[in-house]
Design an enzyme around this catalytic site. Structure first.
Site, PDB file in Angstrom:
ATOM      1  N   LYS A   1      29.744  29.322  47.560  1.00 57.97           N
ATOM      2  CA  LYS A   1      29.102  30.406  46.812  1.00 57.97           C
ATOM      3  C   LYS A   1      27.691  30.665  47.329  1.00 57.97           C
ATOM      4  O   LYS A   1      27.254  31.828  47.414  1.00 57.97           O
ATOM      5  CB  LYS A   1      29.075  30.077  45.316  1.00 57.97           C
TER       6      LYS A   1
ATOM      7  N   TYR B   1      37.032  32.289  44.591  1.00 55.50           N
ATOM      8  CA  TYR B   1      37.787  31.041  44.532  1.00 55.50           C
ATOM      9  C   TYR B   1      37.037  30.160  43.539  1.00 55.50           C
ATOM     10  O   TYR B   1      35.978  29.631  43.842  1.00 55.50           O
ATOM     11  CB  TYR B   1      37.831  30.398  45.923  1.00 55.50           C
TER      12      TYR B   1
ATOM     13  N   TYR C   1      32.652  24.132  46.311  1.00 54.54           N
ATOM     14  CA  TYR C   1      32.571  25.404  45.600  1.00 54.54           C
ATOM     15  C   TYR C   1      31.139  25.942  45.620  1.00 54.54           C
ATOM     16  O   TYR C   1      30.900  27.103  45.980  1.00 54.54           O
ATOM     17  CB  TYR C   1      33.046  25.234  44.161  1.00 54.54           C
TER      18      TYR C   1
ATOM     19  N   GLY D   1      41.031  38.724  36.855  1.00 55.46           N
ATOM     20  CA  GLY D   1      40.189  37.642  36.370  1.00 55.46           C
ATOM     21  C   GLY D   1      39.459  37.998  35.097  1.00 55.46           C
ATOM     22  O   GLY D   1      39.533  39.131  34.606  1.00 55.46           O
ATOM     23  N   GLN D   2      38.722  37.055  34.555  1.00 51.15           N
ATOM     24  CA  GLN D   2      38.044  37.256  33.278  1.00 51.15           C
ATOM     25  C   GLN D   2      37.013  38.383  33.350  1.00 51.15           C
ATOM     26  O   GLN D   2      36.973  39.268  32.495  1.00 51.15           O
ATOM     27  CB  GLN D   2      37.378  35.946  32.832  1.00 51.15           C
TER      28      GLN D   2
END
Length: 301
Positions: free
Chosen positions: A133, A65, A129, A15-16
Site C-alpha cells: 500500500k 488486495y 500488505y 467491495g465495502q
C-alpha cells in the site's frame, strides 16, 4: 445550454467502499463501476484499455488486495494490485487530465508513535500488505497526476464481511469472546469514506483544492475490544439475542492472538488537514457503528 455531466470510473464496486461510492457519487454525474471480474487490476493492459474507453473525469480506485495475512505469502499479487495498478491508473488519469482518488491505510505506519500520525510522518510498514500500500501511494504521487491519496483505518460497511459482523456472529454462537485490547484506532464506516470522497471530488471540481495525501477516519479512538463491546451493545439494543453480553468481552494482548502479518498498535490518524481543507465535521466512530449495525440488522446489507 447543455450541462457538463462528469463521468466517474469506480473500481472495486463489489467491495465495502465501492458499494457505497455508487450511491454517494450518483448525484454528481454518470458512475461506471467495475468489479474484479470486469476489471482485473493485475492485467495492466486491460486496465489501461478500460480507462481509455471510458475516458472518465474522475477515477476512484476502491479496489485493493486487503487480505492482510494472506498477502504475507502472496506478495506478487498484492504488489500488482496495491502498487502497480494505482500507478497505472494515475498515469492514465494524467494523460486524460482526470482526477484520481486512491485509498490507502494506517498499515503504512509501524504503530510505534505515541500520538496520531500526520500525513508527513515517515511510513514504516510492518507487513507485506502495508508495504504494497505504501508502494501504491508512491506510485500515484510520483506520476504528478491530479490525485488524492486518502488513508483510512478499520473500515466496515453494511455490504460484505467485516469485524462488526464477525463479532455479532461469534457472540451469538459462543459462550465467551476474547478480543485484542492493545491496538488503538478509529473504526470508520464505508459510508463515511464514500460521503467524504464525494465531498472532496465536488470541492475539487469547484475550486481545485490541493491534492495529495489526506487522513480520513471517524473522530475519536478505541481498541478492538471496546469496538466489539460497542457493536454488541448496539446489536443487543436492537433485539439481537447474544450468548456473550457486551461487558463480558475479554480483552487480550496482541501476543495472545498471533497472526501471520504484524499489526500496528497505534493506528490513530490525525485528520486535521482534511477537516481544515474541506471544512468538514467528521462524526465520532460510535455514531458510525450505530448506523452500521442498524443497517445490518434491518436486512439492507
Amino acid at each position: 445550454m447543455p450541462v457538463d455531466v462528469p463521468t466517474f470510473l469506480v473500481t472495486g464496486k463489489g467491495g465495502q467502499v465501492g458499494f457505497e461510492l455508487r450511491r454517494s457519487l450518483a448525484p454528481l454525474g454518470r458512475v461506471i463501476a467495475f468489479d474484479r471480474s470486469q476489471c482485473d487490476l493485475v492485467d495492466v493492459d486491460a486496465l489501461r484499455r478500460i480507462v481509455r474507453e471510458v475516458r472518465p473525469d474522475v477515477i476512484v480506485n476502491a479496489a485493493a488486495y486487503t487480505a492482510v495475512d494472506k498477502a504475507q505469502g502472496d506478495e506478487a499479487t498484492a504488489f500488482a494490485i496495491n502498487a502497480v495498478a494505482p500507478g497505472v491508473l494515475a498515469e492514465e488519469a494524467k494523460a486524460l487530465g482526470a482526477t484520481l482518488v486512491h485509498y490507502s491505510t494506517d498499515y503504512v505506519f509501524d504503530g510505534t508513535k505515541g500520538s496520531p500520525y500526520v500525513e508527513t510522518d515517515t511510513p514504516a510498514p510492518l507487513s507485506v500488505y502495508g508495504q504494497t500500500k505504501h508502494a501504491g501511494e508512491k506510485a500515484v504521487l510520483e506520476t504528478g497526476a491530479d490525485a488524492f491519496v486518502l488513508r483510512t483505518s478499520w473500515v466496515a460497511g453494511a455490504w460484505g464481511g467485516n469485524f462488526a459482523k464477525t463479532m455479532i456472529r461469534l457472540a451469538r454462537e459462543r459462550g465467551a469472546l476474547r478480543v485484542v485490547a492493545d491496538q488503538i484506532g478509529a473504526p470508520t464506516t464505508a459510508a463515511l469514506i464514500a460521503d467524504v470522497t464525494t465531498h472532496i471530488v465536488r470541492s475539487h471540481r469547484l475550486s481545485r483544492v490541493p491534492t495529495g495525501i489526506y487522513h480520513l477516519t471517524a473522530a475519536g479512538e478505541t481498541s478492538w475490544r471496546d469496538y466489539a463491546v460497542e457493536v454488541l451493545r448496539c446489536a443487543q439494543s436492537l433485539g439481537v439475542e447474544l450468548e456473550v453480553r457486551p461487558d463480558d468481552v475479554q480483552g487480550i494482548a496482541t501476543s495472545e492472538y498471533p497472526l501471520p502479518a504484524p499489526r500496528p498498535q497505534n493506528s490513530r490518524l490525525n485528520t486535521s488537514k482534511l477537516r481544515d481543507t474541506f471544512g468538514l465535521h467528521l462524526p465520532d466512530w460510535q455514531s458510525g457503528v450505530r448506523h452500521l449495525i442498524e443497517t445490518i440488522m434491518s436486512g439492507q446489507s
